[in-house]
Design a protein around this motif. Structure first.
Motif, short mmCIF file in Angstrom:
data_model
loop_
_atom_site.label_atom_id
_atom_site.label_comp_id
_atom_site.label_asym_id
_atom_site.label_seq_id
_atom_site.Cartn_x
_atom_site.Cartn_y
_atom_site.Cartn_z
N ASN A 43 7.89 -15.04 -15.86
CA ASN A 43 8.01 -15.10 -14.40
C ASN A 43 7.37 -13.88 -13.75
OD1 ASN A 43 9.47 -17.55 -14.43
ND2 ASN A 43 11.31 -16.42 -14.96
N ALA A 44 6.07 -13.84 -13.78
CA ALA A 44 5.27 -12.69 -13.34
C ALA A 44 5.64 -12.22 -11.95
CB ALA A 44 3.79 -13.04 -13.38
N GLN A 45 5.55 -10.93 -11.78
CA GLN A 45 5.73 -10.30 -10.50
C GLN A 45 4.42 -9.57 -10.22
OE1 GLN A 45 9.97 -8.83 -10.17
NE2 GLN A 45 9.60 -8.81 -12.37
N ILE A 46 3.92 -9.67 -9.01
CA ILE A 46 2.58 -9.16 -8.73
C ILE A 46 2.59 -8.14 -7.61
CG2 ILE A 46 1.41 -11.22 -9.59
CD1 ILE A 46 1.09 -12.10 -6.66
N GLU A 47 1.54 -7.34 -7.61
CA GLU A 47 1.35 -6.37 -6.55
C GLU A 47 -0.15 -6.19 -6.32
OE1 GLU A 47 3.15 -2.67 -7.66
OE2 GLU A 47 2.27 -2.73 -9.63
N VAL A 48 -0.48 -5.83 -5.10
CA VAL A 48 -1.84 -5.45 -4.75
C VAL A 48 -1.78 -3.96 -4.45
CG1 VAL A 48 -3.72 -5.75 -3.11
CG2 VAL A 48 -2.34 -7.71 -3.77
N ASN A 49 -2.61 -3.17 -5.14
CA ASN A 49 -2.57 -1.72 -5.02
C ASN A 49 -3.92 -1.16 -4.60
OD1 ASN A 49 0.08 -1.25 -6.02
ND2 ASN A 49 -0.67 -1.65 -8.07
N HIS A 50 -3.85 0.00 -3.97
CA HIS A 50 -5.05 0.78 -3.70
C HIS A 50 -4.85 2.13 -4.37
CE1 HIS A 50 -8.71 1.99 -1.67
NE2 HIS A 50 -8.11 3.15 -1.44
N VAL A 51 -5.78 2.52 -5.22
CA VAL A 51 -5.68 3.78 -5.94
C VAL A 51 -6.71 4.75 -5.39
CG1 VAL A 51 -7.27 3.16 -7.81
CG2 VAL A 51 -5.49 4.83 -8.24
N SER A 52 -6.33 6.01 -5.32
CA SER A 52 -7.29 7.04 -4.94
C SER A 52 -7.09 8.24 -5.86
CB SER A 52 -7.15 7.44 -3.48
OG SER A 52 -5.89 8.03 -3.25
N LEU A 53 -8.17 8.73 -6.36
CA LEU A 53 -8.24 9.93 -7.17
C LEU A 53 -9.62 10.49 -6.96
CD1 LEU A 53 -8.72 8.74 -10.78
CD2 LEU A 53 -7.64 7.27 -9.17
N LYS A 54 -9.86 11.69 -7.39
CA LYS A 54 -11.12 12.33 -7.02
C LYS A 54 -12.33 11.46 -7.40
CE LYS A 54 -11.69 15.10 -11.14
NZ LYS A 54 -11.92 16.36 -11.74
N GLY A 55 -13.07 11.05 -6.40
CA GLY A 55 -14.28 10.28 -6.63
C GLY A 55 -14.09 8.82 -6.98
N LYS A 109 -11.96 5.43 -5.64
CA LYS A 109 -11.05 4.76 -4.71
C LYS A 109 -11.32 3.27 -4.85
CE LYS A 109 -10.85 8.34 -1.13
NZ LYS A 109 -10.69 9.47 -1.80
N GLU A 110 -10.27 2.52 -5.15
CA GLU A 110 -10.48 1.09 -5.39
C GLU A 110 -9.18 0.33 -5.17
OE1 GLU A 110 -12.92 -1.83 -5.63
OE2 GLU A 110 -13.69 0.18 -6.03
N THR A 111 -9.31 -0.94 -4.81
CA THR A 111 -8.18 -1.85 -4.68
C THR A 111 -8.15 -2.75 -5.90
OG1 THR A 111 -8.32 -1.78 -2.28
CG2 THR A 111 -7.15 -3.65 -3.24
N GLY A 112 -6.97 -2.99 -6.42
CA GLY A 112 -6.83 -3.82 -7.60
C GLY A 112 -5.48 -4.51 -7.61
N PHE A 113 -5.24 -5.25 -8.68
CA PHE A 113 -4.01 -6.00 -8.83
C PHE A 113 -3.18 -5.43 -9.96
CE2 PHE A 113 -6.90 -8.92 -6.77
CZ PHE A 113 -6.11 -9.45 -5.77
N GLY A 114 -1.91 -5.73 -9.92
CA GLY A 114 -1.02 -5.30 -10.98
C GLY A 114 0.05 -6.33 -11.23
N ALA A 115 0.70 -6.20 -12.37
CA ALA A 115 1.84 -7.04 -12.73
C ALA A 115 2.90 -6.10 -13.26
CB ALA A 115 1.43 -8.05 -13.78
#
Length: 183
Positions: free
Chosen positions: A21-33, A35-41
């Protein structure tokens, strides 16, 4: 070869989440140089400690890839405490948590002069593992049996040698063990 193992592990974990029963999230990560949006479970388990509060345990997987084919995989393992603001066990809640972030990246490591750092014959990659802390602010709906749905905004910061900041929107349900007393 290491990246292929990571992709295989990612697929294996995602299939495990799909059957759990997957649980999902949409994340934006930032670290030096990077920056990206991705998905997670993730899986979030909660144990009630009172009518309104829970101790939580969570494991997850987040994956990001940018336009330069650099990728970042994060596996946070967290323990936390969910406090519902109205004292009922549902409604608005705040959930601070802390734990450890496992992860790896294909982001090349550079020294202070901007030169690539060598790891044997290959270029070294940034290390992203380390302690992590975060907070969820969300809304916990009335339970339907042992499953309780929630929607939350989440912030997380890892304190590894290559610190990461993530902010996300998650749609989830917590598996609750034990029963709250209903008055």
């Amino acid at each position: 070869m290491f990246l292929k193992k990571q992709i295989f592990l990612l697929c294996l974990l995602l299939s495990g989440y799909l059957f759990s029963n997957a649980q999902i999230e949409v994340n934006h990560v930032s670290l030096k140089g990077f920056k990206e949006t991705g998905f997670g479970a993730f899986l979030n388990f909660s144990v009630p400690v009172s009518d309104a509060n829970y101790v939580t345990l969570e494991g997850g997987l987040q994956y990001y890839i940018n336009e330069y084919d650099e990728d970042l995989g994060l596996i946070p393992v967290l323990a936390g405490y969910r406090y519902t603001l109205n004292g009922s066990g549902t409604g608005l809640y705040v959930e601070p948590n802390a734990g450890y972030m496992f992860g790896s990246s294909s982001i090349e490591e550079y020294d202070a002069n901007g030169n690539p750092v060598q790891d044997g014959y290959d270029v070294a990659h940034e290390k992203v593992a380390g302690p992590v802390a975060g907070i969820n602010l969300g809304y916990l709906f009335e339970p339907g049996g042992r499953i309780q749905f929630n929607v939350a905004l989440r912030y997380e910061h890892s304190f590894g040698s290559y610190a990461t900041n993530t902010i996300g929107l998650r749609i989830a349900h917590a598996f609750t063990f034990g029963r709250r007393n209903d008055y």
